[in-house]
Motif scaffolding. Structure first.
Motif, short mmCIF file in Angstrom:
data_model
loop_
_atom_site.label_atom_id
_atom_site.label_comp_id
_atom_site.label_asym_id
_atom_site.label_seq_id
_atom_site.Cartn_x
_atom_site.Cartn_y
_atom_site.Cartn_z
N ILE A 132 0.83 -1.21 0.00
CA ILE A 132 0.00 0.00 0.00
C ILE A 132 0.87 1.26 0.00
O ILE A 132 0.60 2.22 -0.74
N PHE A 189 -2.65 4.91 5.91
CA PHE A 189 -3.79 4.20 5.33
C PHE A 189 -3.61 2.68 5.45
O PHE A 189 -4.58 1.95 5.71
N SER A 190 -2.37 2.20 5.28
CA SER A 190 -2.13 0.76 5.39
C SER A 190 -2.40 0.26 6.81
O SER A 190 -2.99 -0.82 7.00
N TYR A 206 -6.09 0.22 7.27
CA TYR A 206 -6.67 -0.88 6.50
C TYR A 206 -6.49 -2.22 7.22
O TYR A 206 -7.42 -3.03 7.31
N THR A 217 -9.66 -4.35 8.60
CA THR A 217 -9.96 -5.70 8.09
C THR A 217 -9.89 -6.74 9.20
O THR A 217 -10.68 -7.70 9.23
#
Length: 352
Positions: free
Chosen positions: A22, A335-336, A339, A343
């Motif tokens: 990412i 963001f990674s 994320y 998840t």
């Protein structure tokens, strides 16, 4: 709800490949953005507006004149434009239209061209401009087509009507975003900046804008001075007539009552003499004010004292490529992490 930092770090470490992927994608986007983003250079100029000190309004005669219905203080005051109003001047449509005719030098061209000619014939919009036009600006394009806007816009101004074409209007909108003026009342300075794709053009445009602003201020001051001159001359002629009437009445009374020595005659003479002296002093002061107003009209002095003259910028005003890349790397890494946490949270929730 407690957060287990050790478990969180372990989770991120176990999925470090996702973090790398990412972050790499965002780094690639940052490089592309840095390469295709248009170059922008901002030239600035800083100056101090010269404020004239109001001359004396007549001292003790000011009160005397006010009794006669003449406000001597209003004759000299109010000839300066506050720097707070400078942004209003540069944002006016007639000021921006004048900037369209500014002569600039463009790399690769021997002769100068106007600002409008440069954007009509030479400048090509960047990729960002095209994306913005056909994404965010697409609804506006459809609305204009449906509305069938006229070719010319008519804007009502105080001194008349100004006709602006759609092309000129779009240029004026661009100028509004490129030209910035920031008055600082506390320090008494004004900073003007102009942003262009090339450094020399930016310097030439900011110089043209400052010179044009100076002309507007001088024009306003001369206009005020002429109005003050007309006002002062009108008051002068009115008081001159009153003075001459008082002078004639005093002379006529002295001529008719040369041999009279009564208290009534002396009382009348004192009244006429006092009225004569009063009108003479107001008349004399207004005569001085007329001469001062004439000098004010003819006065031609610099309006601005420059602290920082216009210089050609050496560096881009927008973000550097390395800065853009770092920003995208930080966004990608954040963001990674988000994320992975998101998840994992959804996975555990579905497994229950």
């Amino acid at each position: 709800m407690e957060i287990d930092l050790i478990s969180l770090v372990t989770l991120v470490w176990n999925r470090r490949k996702d973090v790398f992927k990412i972050t790499f994608v965002f780094a690639f986007l940052g490089i592309v953005t840095a390469l295709i983003s248009p170059k922008e250079f901002s030239a600035t100029s800083t100056f101090i507006p010269q404020a004239e000190e109001s001359p004396s309004s007549g001292g003790a005669l000011g009160g005397l004149a006010s009794l006669a219905g003449v406000n001597l203080g209003s004759i000299n005051g109010g000839s300066e434009i506050s720097p707070v109003l400078y942004p209003k001047i540069v944002s006016s449509i007639n000021f921006q239209k004048a900037l369209l005719d500014a002569k600039i030098r463009v790399n690769g061209y021997d002769s100068t061209m106007t600002y409008q000619e440069y954007y009509n014939q030479v400048h090509s919009p960047g990729i960002f401009d095209m994306i913005k036009k056909y994404t965010i600006g697409l609804p506006g394009i459809f609305i204009k087509k449906l509305k069938g806007e006229p070719e010319d816009l008519v804007i009502q101004e105080e001194d008349g009507i100004i006709r602006v074409s759609q092309e000129e209007y779009s240029h004026c909108n661009r100028i509004a975003s490129q030209l910035k003026i920031a008055p600082n009342e506390k320090e008494g300075i004004v900073m003007v900046s102009f942003t262009m794709p090339e450094p020399l053009m930016a310097a030439e445009m900011v110089k043209f804008a400052v010179d044009l602003l100076q002309e507007e201020i001088i024009r306003f001051k001369i206009k005020n001075a002429k109005e003050q001159l007309r006002f002062t001359e009108g008051q002068f002629l009115e008081k001159k007539k009153e003075f001459e009437d008082a002078q004639d009445k005093l002379a006529y009374f002295k001529e008719r009552n040369q041999n009279l020595n009564s208290e009534y005659a002396n009382n009348q003479l004192d009244r006429l003499q006092t009225n004569y002296n009063f009108n003479f002093e107001v008349y004399s002061e207004l005569a001085k004010q007329v001469e001062q107003a004439k000098l004010q009209v003819a006065k031609n002095t610099p309006v601005f004292s420059f602290i920082q003259p216009v210089t050609i910028p050496l560096e881009k005003s927008n973000l550097r490529g390395s800065t853009v890349l770092i920003i995208f790397l930080m966004i990608g890494f954040s963001f990674s992490i988000a994320y992975i946490i998101g998840t994992e949270f959804l996975r555990r929730r579905h497994s229950k």
